[in-house]
Write an enzyme that holds these catalytic residues in place. Structure first.
Site, PDB file in Angstrom:
ATOM      1  N   SER A   1     -69.996 -61.191  30.507  1.00  0.00           N
ATOM      2  CA  SER A   1     -70.360 -59.779  30.572  1.00  0.00           C
ATOM      3  C   SER A   1     -70.197 -59.329  32.014  1.00  0.00           C
ATOM      4  CB  SER A   1     -71.824 -59.608  30.140  1.00  0.00           C
ATOM      5  OG  SER A   1     -72.331 -58.333  30.480  1.00  0.00           O
TER       6      SER A   1
ATOM      7  N   TYR B   1     -80.672 -62.276  29.643  1.00  0.00           N
ATOM      8  CA  TYR B   1     -79.260 -62.022  29.356  1.00  0.00           C
ATOM      9  C   TYR B   1     -78.428 -62.203  30.629  1.00  0.00           C
ATOM     10  CZ  TYR B   1     -75.160 -59.553  27.466  1.00  0.00           C
ATOM     11  OH  TYR B   1     -73.905 -59.216  27.028  1.00  0.00           O
TER      12      TYR B   1
END
Length: 259
Positions: free
Chosen positions: A141, A154
């Site tokens: 990401s 995350y």
């Protein structure tokens, strides 16, 4: 076709980014295993992509060692080998660090990091025995590169995938196995759609402002990254057969993060 006669396993591929990667790989000549916690969804996606000759749906909890090993073994038994792994399965949790439950933290790291490790280990064991090389692709990401509020586990997990890929790139080189990370910006999938009202509530702003002022504020065009954008990046890495790019990560974010 750039992946003719290749065999790929994509985790979290019953929907979203994983499904688009699987679709792209099949279109480029690969046989693809759709591995997902949602067994019914995995099988439906496999049928949609051409059925037994082109795609196989398998139930896989990527945090379950036995399930991962069994799914990889089924892949090899069905299609004869494994050439490409796309470690894509993931979830999201929105909470400030001081309010985050330990169970949520552990769940996030288990799916993203334990899952990446277990699927990588299973794939490498077969790739090394085959002696024909391979490609391991992790779904990172932009948060593999920087941080956002409310996403501690995350961000931690996605940073960790960069380190894992670098080690796999070094260890796998003598076996012809490459490792890379794709780092998308916000992609309009159910995972992101779920975050919009959650962040609106946490920050006390409208859902429209979450999109414009948080998610897309640093892009060059105010656009979401698409599943097709990410799938093309996966195809690029999967089809790039030399070690020239191994260990590298690629940000796919409409200019949100540049390096």
């Amino acid at each position: 076709m750039r992946l003719k006669d290749k065999v790929a396993l994509v985790t979290g591929a019953a929907s979203g980014i994983g499904k688009e990667i699987a679709r792209t790989f099949v279109a480029e000549g690969a046989k693809v295993v759709i591995a997902d916690l949602n067994a019914q969804g995995a099988q439906a996606t496999a049928a949609e992509l051409g059925g037994p000759a082109k795609a196989l749906g398998v139930a896989m909890d990527v945090t379950d060692e036995a399930a991962v090993d069994a799914g990889m073994e089924q892949t090899v038994q069905t299609f004869g080998k494994i050439d490409i792994l796309v470690s894509n399965a993931g979830i999201q949790t929105i909470a400030a660090v001081d309010e985050l439950e330990l169970a949520k933290w552990k769940q996030m790291l288990a799916i993203h990091l334990d899952g990446a490790f277990l699927t990588t280990r299973a794939a490498l064991r077969h790739m090394y025995r085959q002696g024909t090389g391979g490609s391991i692709i992790y779904m990172g990401s932009v948060h593999s590169k920087e941080a956002s509020m409310l996403k501690a586990p995350y961000v931690t997990a996605k940073h960790g995938l960069i380190g894992l890929a670098k080690v796999v790139a070094k260890e796998g080189a003598k076996h012809g196995v490459r490792a890379n990370v794709i780092c998308p910006g916000f992609v309009r999938t159910p995972l992101v759609d779920k975050q919009i009202p959650e962040q609106a509530k946490e920050f006390g702003i409208s859902e429209e402002d979450v999109i414009k002022k948080i998610m897309l504020k640093d892009t060059v065009d105010g656009e979401f990254t698409t599943t097709q954008d990410v799938a093309q990046a996966a195809l690029f890495f999967a089809a790039f057969e030399t070690n020239a790019l191994t260990g590298q990560s690629l940000v796919v974010s409409h200019g949100w993060f540049m390096q």
